[in-house]
Design a protein around this motif. Sequence first.
Motif, PDB file in Angstrom:
ATOM      1  N   ARG A   1      33.238 -25.422   0.983  1.00 21.55           N
ATOM      2  CA  ARG A   1      34.116 -24.436   0.341  1.00 21.55           C
ATOM      3  C   ARG A   1      33.421 -23.770  -0.830  1.00 21.55           C
ATOM      4  NH1 ARG A   1      39.898 -27.719   0.077  1.00 21.55           N
ATOM      5  NH2 ARG A   1      40.310 -27.715   2.364  1.00 21.55           N
ATOM      6  N   GLY A   2      32.712 -24.513  -1.654  1.00 20.26           N
ATOM      7  CA  GLY A   2      31.995 -23.916  -2.780  1.00 20.26           C
ATOM      8  C   GLY A   2      30.907 -22.959  -2.330  1.00 20.26           C
ATOM      9  N   HIS A   3      30.235 -23.339  -1.219  1.00 21.39           N
ATOM     10  CA  HIS A   3      29.209 -22.449  -0.690  1.00 21.39           C
ATOM     11  C   HIS A   3      29.810 -21.130  -0.192  1.00 21.39           C
ATOM     12  CE1 HIS A   3      25.532 -21.129   1.273  1.00 21.39           C
ATOM     13  NE2 HIS A   3      26.224 -20.979   2.419  1.00 21.39           N
ATOM     14  N   GLU A   4      30.974 -21.193   0.457  1.00 21.66           N
ATOM     15  CA  GLU A   4      31.637 -19.981   0.931  1.00 21.66           C
ATOM     16  C   GLU A   4      32.119 -19.127  -0.232  1.00 21.66           C
ATOM     17  OE1 GLU A   4      31.859 -18.812   3.908  1.00 21.66           O
ATOM     18  OE2 GLU A   4      30.926 -20.519   4.947  1.00 21.66           O
ATOM     19  N   ALA A   5      32.563 -19.762  -1.346  1.00 20.85           N
ATOM     20  CA  ALA A   5      33.044 -18.990  -2.495  1.00 20.85           C
ATOM     21  C   ALA A   5      31.910 -18.285  -3.221  1.00 20.85           C
ATOM     22  CB  ALA A   5      33.785 -19.915  -3.467  1.00 20.85           C
ATOM     23  N   ARG A   6      30.750 -18.886  -3.300  1.00 20.92           N
ATOM     24  CA  ARG A   6      29.607 -18.276  -3.980  1.00 20.92           C
ATOM     25  C   ARG A   6      28.827 -17.312  -3.097  1.00 20.92           C
ATOM     26  NH1 ARG A   6      29.163 -23.721  -5.410  1.00 20.92           N
ATOM     27  NH2 ARG A   6      27.505 -23.966  -3.848  1.00 20.92           N
ATOM     28  N   LYS A   7      29.178 -17.233  -1.854  1.00 20.21           N
ATOM     29  CA  LYS A   7      28.451 -16.356  -0.935  1.00 20.21           C
ATOM     30  C   LYS A   7      28.750 -14.887  -1.224  1.00 20.21           C
ATOM     31  CE  LYS A   7      27.575 -15.760   4.011  1.00 20.21           C
ATOM     32  NZ  LYS A   7      27.940 -16.221   5.383  1.00 20.21           N
ATOM     33  N   PRO A   8      27.759 -13.985  -1.379  1.00 22.84           N
ATOM     34  CA  PRO A   8      28.030 -12.562  -1.674  1.00 22.84           C
ATOM     35  C   PRO A   8      28.692 -11.866  -0.488  1.00 22.84           C
ATOM     36  CG  PRO A   8      25.694 -12.908  -1.242  1.00 22.84           C
ATOM     37  CD  PRO A   8      26.324 -14.266  -1.290  1.00 22.84           C
ATOM     38  N   THR A   9      29.442 -10.773  -0.825  1.00 29.12           N
ATOM     39  CA  THR A   9      30.145 -10.038   0.234  1.00 29.12           C
ATOM     40  C   THR A   9      29.184  -9.227   1.091  1.00 29.12           C
ATOM     41  OG1 THR A   9      30.521  -8.237  -1.346  1.00 29.12           O
ATOM     42  CG2 THR A   9      32.251  -9.901  -1.124  1.00 29.12           C
TER      43      THR A   9
END
Length: 305
Positions: free
Chosen positions: A272-280
């Motif tokens: 989940r943290g990796h998905e939140a920090r992933k750029p758009t």
Amino acid sequence: MGKRKHVRDTNNKDVSEGKKPKEDVILPPVVSSDEPVPRQKKWINKQRVLVLSSRGIGYRSRHLMLDLRSLLPQSKSESKMDTKDKLFVINEMCEMKNCNKCIYFEAKKKMDLYMWVANVPRGPSAKFLVENVHTMSELKMTGNCLKASRPLLSFSKEFEEDDHWKLLKELFVQTFGVPNHHPKSQPFFDHVFSFSVMDNRIWFRNYQILEEDASLAEIGPRFVLNPIRIFEGSFGGPTLYINPHYTSPNEHRRILKKTLAAKYLMKVEAKRGHEARKPTNSSYDLDPTDDFFTINPETLSATKT
């Protein structure tokens, strides 16, 4: 002086005058090599051990029970006991078999093995959790002892420190020790039963005594006994000792499942943290030279004025 006269008696024996006749010498009876040698002493210490198990026991546990039966010539066998019966029924079985000691293997959930060692019928008795079981056929050790020979019992120094270890030592001596002059035993020692305490557990090993250099060669089986409780009676009664270091197999499995669940939750949170920090926008869509020729509206208005 004249010569002595010899008189012939009725049994055709020469008897000198003035001397007493010699007594007949009684020779021992001649025993042929085919006849068994008669025992000179009686079996005084009549110890008999009943070895049995409950239903639902695994193949490895069954082979361990058979190994102990073969190593103890004073043991007697009995059919498997139903799990619905109470443990006090074993006292009646021992009375019918004329046994005063008992080793009972109890299986639960087809994965856990418990062993009872009891002095029938007055007690005491001890319950153990059997761990790390390896049978004689499984190990295939180089050592080998003659069947029905008497073992030497070896105990580590920890058995002389605390009272519960002293009690277990005496219980093991009376249960695993082969009585002297037992009818089914051989009158010599050629192997050693070793009981050692490590990590609050009892480690059992069986060694052969080699005649060449008096060294030891392991025979098997090998297993570890984790003490649970010591009871005053036979298969029950007041509790004399409770092992504070004991953890039940159910609790151990619960801790393992909880540890695995915690690792899974950590993986989910990291994802989940990796998905939140992933750029758009992807990095390959951005070009730093795209804004090079772009005119800023503020700069354009300043030039017009």
